[in-house]
Enzyme design. Structure first.
Site, PDB file in Angstrom:
ATOM      1  N   GLU A  92       0.776  -1.137  -0.005  1.00 49.82           N
ATOM      2  CA  GLU A  92      -0.094   0.051   0.008  1.00 49.82           C
ATOM      3  C   GLU A  92       0.867   1.371  -0.075  1.00 49.82           C
ATOM      4  OE1 GLU A  92      -3.961  -0.016   2.214  1.00 49.82           O
ATOM      5  OE2 GLU A  92      -2.693   0.971   3.678  1.00 49.82           O
ATOM      6  N   GLY A 220       3.717  37.868 -21.228  1.00 50.02           N
ATOM      7  CA  GLY A 220       2.905  38.322 -22.318  1.00 50.02           C
ATOM      8  C   GLY A 220       2.471  39.831 -22.042  1.00 50.02           C
ATOM      9  N   GLY A 222      -0.101  42.946 -21.612  1.00 49.36           N
ATOM     10  CA  GLY A 222      -1.185  43.328 -20.883  1.00 49.36           C
ATOM     11  C   GLY A 222      -2.394  42.887 -21.446  1.00 49.36           C
ATOM     12  N   GLY A 223      -3.258  42.206 -20.665  1.00 52.47           N
ATOM     13  CA  GLY A 223      -4.641  41.693 -21.364  1.00 52.47           C
ATOM     14  C   GLY A 223      -4.788  40.474 -22.039  1.00 52.47           C
ATOM     15  N   GLY A 225      -4.172  37.627 -20.735  1.00 58.12           N
ATOM     16  CA  GLY A 225      -4.690  36.348 -20.261  1.00 58.12           C
ATOM     17  C   GLY A 225      -3.699  35.613 -19.200  1.00 58.12           C
ATOM     18  N   LYS A 226      -2.867  36.398 -18.961  1.00 57.52           N
ATOM     19  CA  LYS A 226      -1.645  35.715 -18.042  1.00 57.52           C
ATOM     20  C   LYS A 226      -2.356  35.339 -16.620  1.00 57.52           C
ATOM     21  CE  LYS A 226       1.064  39.326 -18.046  1.00 57.52           C
ATOM     22  NZ  LYS A 226       0.043  40.061 -19.177  1.00 57.52           N
ATOM     23  N   THR A 227      -2.920  36.174 -15.880  1.00 55.00           N
ATOM     24  CA  THR A 227      -3.574  36.088 -14.609  1.00 55.00           C
ATOM     25  C   THR A 227      -4.891  34.848 -14.753  1.00 55.00           C
ATOM     26  OG1 THR A 227      -3.152  38.461 -13.976  1.00 55.00           O
ATOM     27  CG2 THR A 227      -4.884  37.299 -12.720  1.00 55.00           C
TER      28      THR A 227
END
Length: 625
Positions: A92, A220, A222-223, A225-227
């Site tokens: 296990e 990348g 701004g805007g 889509g990183k976040t």
């Protein structure tokens, strides 16, 4: 967890059936410690699998048990006096350690009346048990058991020898509850195209590798889509760590509240304690000391300088084995300077045409495709946004419920004066530039998008803007890229940002601006002769217009600081008898005279391009010789 239903729902969102799998030696602890522990976990609303399956002699562990191990977020292994005597327990344990490496589950050892060193080095009762196994089982199997025991004993866990058992169980239950009580972050109203990007990031994070701490970067413009990607990754993997923290808007929160508060938030998220630091330099050793043995997930969102990284995640040894630090930024150079390896950096690309149309339509029509009579204008809006999720969301929402006539008007407005909401996000990257890089950025945005890198470098070098370094900075900050053909590229909305900044030099009087590129503004200055010595660059492009541009002899007389002059696809009537000697870049298609002005002595001219002009072979460079 408030109750078992909510716990089960949370588990299923991550692909888990159980929150906790408990491995134990039945005769040692079933009727006391493990029984009380699983009961306490159940009463806490934690969905627990306890191995009570009866094993027939000679059987390996059944597939149902392997499946239960694989589908549990946390495995708790209770090491007691006779744990190693059971081949069932050891098999296990091998499966538990395999799943930890493969899927990233958290494994917590509890040393109940035995020392971790006894388990690790297989001494005393564990040593005797392993000697007996060597006489009964093949060498390869026993070796797997020994390795699993050693690896499990090296993990961070709890030990109990003396004291009140109920208090110990209460402590374990509270800490496991805290580990599991992970609130999912809101990802996006319309997470279009996200699954593919998140899956790439999860592979990059390499959850199956628990040996080393790993730093991963997402960068990348701004805007882009990183976040959003970081939030989705956090929701997907945070349950596999002892602690997790998503520090949002690091750049903005550093300015508003300071790094000390971010350090305190980090410690609270990962330890559940409110620790007052008072000073960044006091916080650094405390973070290192308190987290160096803890397997954590830390996401630092929107970082824009090294001091933030050095204060919150200075190096790999700040965190325990298997930890993952994910950094989102607009600046690739920031990641590499902090030691994030290139193969661990993910560049977020624009959405493709299909994804863009779907995201735009969800905002503009509340459906995945545009309404039939809006298809043409919707596609034009999508082309304007060029795959930038921020623009698709903002413009689509702005146009919801509007008529086609209003859409047409809005598109004309966007092409001249872009959305303030979009520009405000993009402008952050520009504001972080030094003055030298700002000048380079504005020249490229207004005049040089699509030109060869060599031409641009030569021109900017002649303007004393140090372009080799400056263009590199713009590339690192995702403001420009270099094509395979070695030309300068820039996202259309980034270009709009630069041109909007240039327009604000003098919003209502084009003749007082430093850079002119918009056809109407250029025509006003050239035909009304309102140019001033503020002007450094002019680009006139009359594509698709038959209108002739009348120039008089004194058109450029007042523009003593003019460095860049570009005239393309324009029919000119009349001609100037003067060109500024300050020119570095002269590109004039169909130049209207057989020679350049007699007083033209451009000592700093580096690019001269006069295709299809009226220049004669023996005349063009008389004035320049």
């Amino acid at each position: 967890m408030a109750n078992q239903d909510s716990c089960s729902t949370s588990s299923s969102n991550h692909g888990w059936t159980y929150d906790v799998f408990v491995s134990f030696h039945g005769k040692d602890t079933r009727r006391n410690f493990t029984g009380y522990l699983t009961d306490a976990l159940d009463r806490k609303g934690i969905h627990t699998f306890r191995d009570d399956i009866k094993l027939k002699k000679g059987e390996g562990i059944p597939s149902a048990l392997v499946k239960a191990i694989e589908e549990s977020r946390i495995a708790v292994v209770v090491f007691s006096e006779n744990y190693a005597s059971s081949s069932w327990c050891l098999d296990e344990l091998v499966e538990i350690m395999r799943c930890m490496k493969k899927k990233g589950q958290l494994v917590i050892p509890i040393f109940y009346s035995v020392d971790a060193s006894v388990v690790r080095h297989q001494r005393e009762s564990f040593g005797k048990s392993m000697e007996k196994h060597e006489a009964r089982h093949d060498k390869e199997t026993v070796n797997k058991w020994r390795i699993a025991l050693k690896e499990a004993a090296n993990l961070s866990g709890w030990s109990f020898k003396y004291g009140y058992e109920y208090k110990f169980i209460q402590q374990i239950t509270e800490e496991i509850s805290n580990m599991l009580n992970i609130t999912s972050l809101h990802i996006a109203d319309h997470p279009v195209g996200l699954n593919y990007r998140v899956s790439k990031m999860v592979r990059l994070v390499e959850l199956k590798s628990n040996d080393d701490t790993k730093m991963v970067g997402i960068y990348g413009i701004g805007g882009i889509g990183k976040t959003t990607i970081a939030r989705a990754v956090y929701n997907s993997i945070s349950s596999r760590f002892e602690g997790s923290s998503f520090l949002a808007d690091v750049r903005e929160n550093t300015m508003k509240h300071g790094l000390v508060q971010l350090q305190e938030t980090l410690l609270h998220n990962l330890l559940g304690e409110n620790i007052k630091l008072g000073d960044v330099n006091r916080g650094i050793p405390i973070i290192k000391r308190r987290l160096c043995t803890k397997k954590v997930l830390l996401i630092l969102d929107d970082v824009d300088n090294l001091r933030q990284l050095r204060s919150l995640a200075g190096s790999h040894d700040w965190f325990g084995s298997g930890s993952r630090i994910i950094i989102t930024t607009r600046d690739k150079h920031l990641l590499t300077t902090h030691g994030v390896e290139n193969e661990n950096i993910y560049e977020v690309k624009q959405l493709n045409d299909d994804e863009s149309l779907e995201l735009f339509s969800l905002n503009a029509f509340r459906r995945k495709q545009p309404k039939e009579n809006y298809v043409n204008i919707a596609n034009r809006m999508v082309q304007y946004a060029k795959g930038l999720p921020l623009a698709l969301n903002v413009i689509g929402s702005d146009l919801f419920g509007k008529t086609i006539e209003e859409w047409e008007s809005a598109l004309k407005k966007y092409e001249r004066i872009p959305s303030r909401e979009i520009l405000d996000v993009l402008r952050v990257s520009y504001d972080n530039l030094d003055d030298n890089e700002k000048e380079i950025f504005l020249d490229i945005a207004c005049f040089f998008k699509g030109n060869t890198r060599r031409e641009v470098v030569n021109t900017l070098d002649a303007s004393q803007f140090y372009p080799e370094y400056g263009i590199g900075v713009l590339i690192d900050k995702s403001l420009v890229t270099i094509s395979d053909a070695d030309t300068i590229k820039m996202h259309d909305l980034i270009q709009d940002l630069g041109r909007d900044i240039a327009r604000k030099d003098s919003p209502f009087d084009p003749g007082k601006r430093r850079r002119l590129w918009h056809r109407d503004d250029v025509l006003e200055v050239l035909t009304k002769n309102t140019g001033t010595d503020a002007i450094e660059g002019i680009m006139l492009d009359m594509t698709n217009l038959k209108q002739k541009v009348p120039l008089d002899a004194e058109t450029f007389e007042k523009m003593r600081r003019l460095r860049i002059l570009i005239v393309r696809n324009s029919q000119v009537s009349g001609a100037p008898n003067h060109l500024p000697n300050n020119l570095r870049f002269l590109d004039w298609t169909e130049y209207p005279l057989p020679s350049l002005p007699a007083d033209f002595y451009p000592e700093t001219l580096v690019v001269l391009n006069l295709p299809n002009s009226l220049l004669t072979m023996d005349e063009p460079f008389k004035a320049c010789s």
